[in-house]
Design a protein around this motif. Structure first.
Motif, PDB file in Angstrom:
ATOM      1  N   ASP A 112       0.767  -1.794  -0.310  1.00  0.00           N
ATOM      2  CA  ASP A 112      -0.157  -0.471  -0.351  1.00  0.00           C
ATOM      3  C   ASP A 112       0.868   1.237   0.388  1.00  0.00           C
ATOM      4  O   ASP A 112       0.150   1.725  -0.872  1.00  0.00           O
ATOM      5  CB  ASP A 112      -0.354   0.540   1.256  1.00  0.00           C
ATOM      6  CG  ASP A 112      -2.483  -0.708   1.015  1.00  0.00           C
ATOM      7  OD1 ASP A 112      -2.802  -0.783  -0.261  1.00  0.00           O
ATOM      8  OD2 ASP A 112      -2.640  -0.510   2.056  1.00  0.00           O
ATOM      9  N   SER A 151      -5.880  -0.611   0.170  1.00  0.00           N
ATOM     10  CA  SER A 151      -6.577  -0.301   1.257  1.00  0.00           C
ATOM     11  C   SER A 151      -7.677   0.677   1.214  1.00  0.00           C
ATOM     12  O   SER A 151      -9.113   1.139   2.024  1.00  0.00           O
ATOM     13  CB  SER A 151      -5.959   0.017   2.551  1.00  0.00           C
ATOM     14  OG  SER A 151      -4.926   1.390   1.941  1.00  0.00           O
ATOM     15  N   GLY A 190      -7.246  -3.506   1.763  1.00  0.00           N
ATOM     16  CA  GLY A 190      -5.891  -3.944   3.100  1.00  0.00           C
ATOM     17  C   GLY A 190      -5.548  -5.011   2.888  1.00  0.00           C
ATOM     18  O   GLY A 190      -4.773  -5.041   4.177  1.00  0.00           O
TER      19      GLY A 190
END
Length: 932
Positions: free
Chosen positions: A604, A727, A749
């Motif tokens: 991420d 996410s 996520g």
């Protein structure tokens, strides 16, 4: 972990082939070298750059600009400072300048780092495109650096050049070479004569310097502080000098004749046969020096004075004062053919074209020797673009002084990394031999030092910075298997930092960010090689000390190159935030940690920093001379990005060159046992997975397209396809396989797994709708930055104060704030709000931008209907509307109204909202219309 025997055999054959200048050696350099096996501790492994091809899209467009620079820039310029250090011919090449030159910041004490970056860029470009030009340029650089190291291993040799009369000897600027004469004691009356061709305008560079120390000496300087020639004689130091100053500067790159006569209390300075200055009150004579300890051409006893750069032709010393006529005659030909004849104390023609000595034709037999001011390398593996003195001086330093010593091991890292990458890209064994020699030299330099000395060195800001050298040394060890190289990697341990982070104690406040981030990537590699848990633990904990508590929205970190206290974001925004090198190194660390722990947070972050800061740090235009990459990215209102910082060739432009030629390095990873394929990034690309005999092609215009399609072709293969669910993908992440919905519920996520036996033509479609969302500064919730999916949107406006916007006015039931903005037709990801354009951060323009804005929601508004009620605020900055929309997404209007009633009731009961105002808020919410 030592490599298998086959790797050692490959290494030996490559080095042997490189050592033989015949056809076998040439053939060996045409092939790439197989990399060592991945560490056994990696549960996930990357694919090589040549296994992942970029498709058309924003990454390919940015890379194309950098590839044009890589093809067009003259590598001879990059080699200039290395060749100068060894006094090898430079072919008239001019160094790149900026930090990569003798006149750069701190007098060029970082020179050599940029060619290392450039080698890595070329290696990556060759792997990613297959263009043989990049490999050819690498071989040119490797060959030149091999010659440089060989020259440095030996005593200085004459660099012959065209002289005023015949041949002359040249001392390149940056070579730190001088001529050590054998003259002996001087008489009371004397004449000095020299032909010089200055190559630099540095003050106080000596033509000659005879004396004992900085108290008793005489000298002739090409330029004094005023830029004119000066002769001086003293037995009492600078304050007691009896001098003669010229009247005009000597021209650069042209031959000039200098002569000084001293007799009967009078000294006369001649330039090109004309007396330009005279001192009739000289009480000292050369005889007062006795027998000087040194007789030098080109060197001063004052350490701060530059070494003379340029060329020397005839140098003569007579034991009498020549007449003006005799000096005038010296302009027309060699002294031997003039009335003065050769000097009877010293006479050097400098006609030699080789060797390291000059013969004396005076009849006294005083052979002169060419020397380096720093002597020479302490080990034959030494390779640098400046003398070893920076490394030596660091060992005794106790405080920061980058004008004296500026990160020599950082520079060594860039050279070492470039050589390793060049070896893997070309198979040229000379590159690995150079890299291995550097490792041997560093080990010989550092191993004898007491641990306390090394700990002090590595803790000094800037001077002790060593970048990612530990990672590079571990990679070197994986190739050579030599115990000395692994031992060397551990000599860079900064124990107080490692121990603190291993104990999860945050000590980052006040530290120089980019000095320390790459340390932790090296620690992870040390864990791979040694199994020592504290290395890996320290790196894991460190990552969380940066992300998100010291991270700006674009993924960058640091302000003015340093970290401040955790959680302080708004309080550190300035023109020098987010040094680009920091983002580069945080990406490397995140990637390396993922090989051990498949924590989606690492990827991420990788997506955030790559799609925003890294892409946005590259300007969207071509340039043949500059890579056009930012150093800092200011996040203050109205900041205009500077793509040519500090005259170019900074550390960030170096890492920027690397970033732009490896965009595909983390799109896909594979499980170490081959059981799974991780799709980390949504980028148009084609993966060739030879292990399974399949090709995976990803077609998308992401992030302009809110989804992607993957097609598997080739052999039948069983593996799990693990798709990263960002996410931010809270608006739904849908996966279909051959048109049918995949089983399971993707969770933002996390990774969503599709395990099956894949067959030729299988297609996976992923849809991930974007929402507009805000991220609040941790220390000032009202200061916010906007994201549409993974893309940071910045306002383009010349104002230099924070722009104020409201975003809840037309928020969707889903919580999406995008309906408050108006899309710009024909320009994906561009929107307007209140007449201000919002655009993706990744666009490398020179528009003034606002990455952060001041969120202002003065009244309670639902569905564009204004209640007229002031939007109340808690002490922590949270507003009533914040609490309402924190409950999104809402299934329907009724769910929203339930949330509004609950929040209003709480605020009324707390006395923060009058009951009548609460009722007005409810009525407004009831009659408003909402976007789904």
């Amino acid at each position: 972990m030592a490599p298998p025997l086959s790797r050692r055999a490959l290494l030996q054959s490559a080095v042997l082939a490189a050592a033989v200048p015949g056809a076998a050696g040439a053939a060996a350099t045409r092939a790439t070298a197989a990399p060592p096996p991945p560490p056994r501790s990696w549960t996930v492994q990357p694919f090589a750059l040549d296994e992942v091809a970029l498709g058309d899209g924003i990454f390919a467009a940015k890379r194309r600009l950098m590839l044009d620079y890589a093809r067009g820039y003259d590598v001879e310029r990059l080699l200039q400072v290395f060749r100068a250090n060894a006094n090898l011919p430079t072919g008239g090449a001019v160094s790149p300048g900026g930090w990569e030159g003798l006149d750069g910041e701190a007098n060029g004490n970082l020179r050599g780092h940029y060619p290392g970056h450039f080698m890595t860029m070329l290696a990556q470009a060759h792997a990613g495109t297959g263009d043989p030009l990049h490999a050819d340029r690498l071989r040119t650089m490797i060959g030149a650096l091999t010659e440089v190291r060989e020259a440095l291993r030996h005593d200085p040799a004459v660099l012959s050049t065209e002289g005023r009369f015949g041949r002359a000897t040249e001392q390149l600027r940056g070579s730190y070479q001088y001529v050590d004469l054998a003259v002996g004691a001087l008489p009371r009356a004397v004449t000095f004569s020299a032909w010089v061709r200055p190559g630099h305008d540095g003050a106080w560079a000596r033509v000659l310097d005879f004396g004992d120390d900085t108290t008793r000496y005489l000298y002739l300087a090409a330029r004094n502080a005023a830029g004119v020639p000066r002769f001086a004689l003293t037995t009492g130091g600078p304050g007691a000098e009896q001098g003669i100053d010229g009247t005009a500067p000597l021209p650069l790159e042209r031959w000039s004749h200098l002569a000084v006569t001293i007799a009967d209390g009078t000294g006369t300075l001649y330039v090109d046969g004309t007396a330009v200055a005279r001192n009739t009150a000289m009480t000292l004579t050369p005889a007062d020096l006795g027998t000087p300890a040194h007789h030098w051409l080109g060197r001063s006893r004052f350490a701060a004075d530059p070494v003379f750069a340029g060329a020397f032709d005839e140098f003569n010393v007579w034991s009498r004062a020549l007449t003006a006529a005799e000096i005038g005659a010296l302009q027309d030909g060699p002294a031997a053919g003039t009335p003065a004849g050769r000097g009877d104390l010293a006479s050097y023609d400098f006609e030699e074209t080789g060797g390291g000595t000059f013969s004396d034709a005076s009849g006294r037999g005083g052979t002169a020797t060419l020397r380096r001011t720093w002597g020479g390398p302490s080990h034959p593996g030494f390779l640098a673009a400046y003398p070893e003195t920076q490394f030596i001086e660091l060992e005794s330093m106790t405080g920061s002084d980058y004008h004296r010593v500026w990160a020599p091991y950082y520079t060594a890292h860039k050279i070492l990394r470039g050589l390793l990458d060049a070896y893997l890209a070309t198979g040229d064994g000379r590159a690995l031999d150079l890299a291995s020699g550097m490792g041997d030299w560093m080990h010989s330099r550092l191993a004898p030092l007491p641990d306390a000395v090394r700990q002090r060195m590595w803790g000094i800001f800037s001077s002790g910075e060593y970048g990612g050298i530990v990672e590079a040394i571990c990679d070197l060890h994986a190739l050579t298997g030599r115990a000395e190289h692994l031992a060397l990697a551990r000599l860079f341990d900064l124990d107080r930092l490692i121990d603190a982070c291993a104990a999860d104690t945050d000590v980052l406040d006040g530290l120089h960010a980019n000095q320390h981030i790459p340390i932790f990537t090296g620690l992870v590699r040390l864990y791979d090689e040694t199994g020592e848990e504290r290395y890996l633990t320290a790196a894991r904990n460190f990552w969380r000390m940066v992300v998100p508590v010291r991270m700006y929205g674009i993924g960058g970190t640091s302000t003015g190159e340093f970290w401040r206290a955790r959680g302080v974001i708004a309080g550190t925004l300035g023109d020098t935030t987010a040094e680009t090198c920091c983002a580069y190194n945080m990406l490397k660390l995140s990637r390396t940690l993922f090989f051990h722990d498949q924590d989606p947070a690492y990827m991420d972050y990788y997506e955030r920093a790559l799609y925003n800061q890294v892409l946005g740090s590259k300007q969207d235009r071509a340039d043949a001379e500059k890579p056009l990459v930012t150093y800092f990215i200011g996040l203050t209102p109205g900041h205009v990005r500077d793509y040519t910082p500090k005259q170019g060739t900074t550390c960030c432009e170096g890492t920027g060159m690397e970033s732009a030629t490896k965009y595909q390095d983390s799109v896909y990873f594979k499980a170490s046992d081959g059981s799974a394929l991780y799709v980390n990034l949504y980028s148009p690309s084609t993966l060739t997975w030879a292990e399974h005999g399949v090709t995976v092609t990803q077609r998308t215009d992401f992030p302009r397209e809110q989804g992607t399609t993957l097609t598997v072709t080739g052999a039948t293969a069983a593996f799990a396809l693990r798709l990263r669910v960002p996410s931010w993908a809270t608006a739904g992440f849908r996966v279909t396989v051959n048109g049918r919905a995949a089983e399971g519920a993707p969770v933002p996520g996390n990774y969503f797994s599709v395990a099956r036996t894949w067959r030729d033509g299988d297609t996976v479609r992923i849809d991930m709708p974007f929402r507009l969302r805000v991220e609040r500064a941790l220390d000032d919730p009202g200061l916010q930055t906007l994201f549409l999916g993974p893309v940071n949107l910045v306002a383009r406006d010349p104002a230099t104060s924070y722009l104020e916007f409201g975003l809840y006015g037309n928020a969707a039931l889903s919580g999406d704030l995008l309906p408050s903005l108006a899309p710009v037709p024909g320009r994906p990801l561009h929107h307007t709000l209140d007449g201000v354009e919002f655009a993706p951060f990744f666009e490398g323009t020179e528009d003034p931008t606002h990455a952060y804005l001041r969120r202002v929601e003065p009244t309670v508004v639902f569905g564009t209907v204004d209640s007229g009620v002031t939007n109340p605020t808690r002490d922590n900055g949270t507003t009533l509307l914040d609490e309402v929309w924190a409950g999104a997404p809402f299934d329907d209007k009724g769910t929203l109204l339930t949330r509004v009633r609950s929040v209003v009731a709480a605020w009324v009961s707390e006395g923060r909202l009058p009951r009548a105002d609460g009722q007005a808020v409810l009525r407004t919410a009831q009659r408003a219309l909402y976007v789904p």
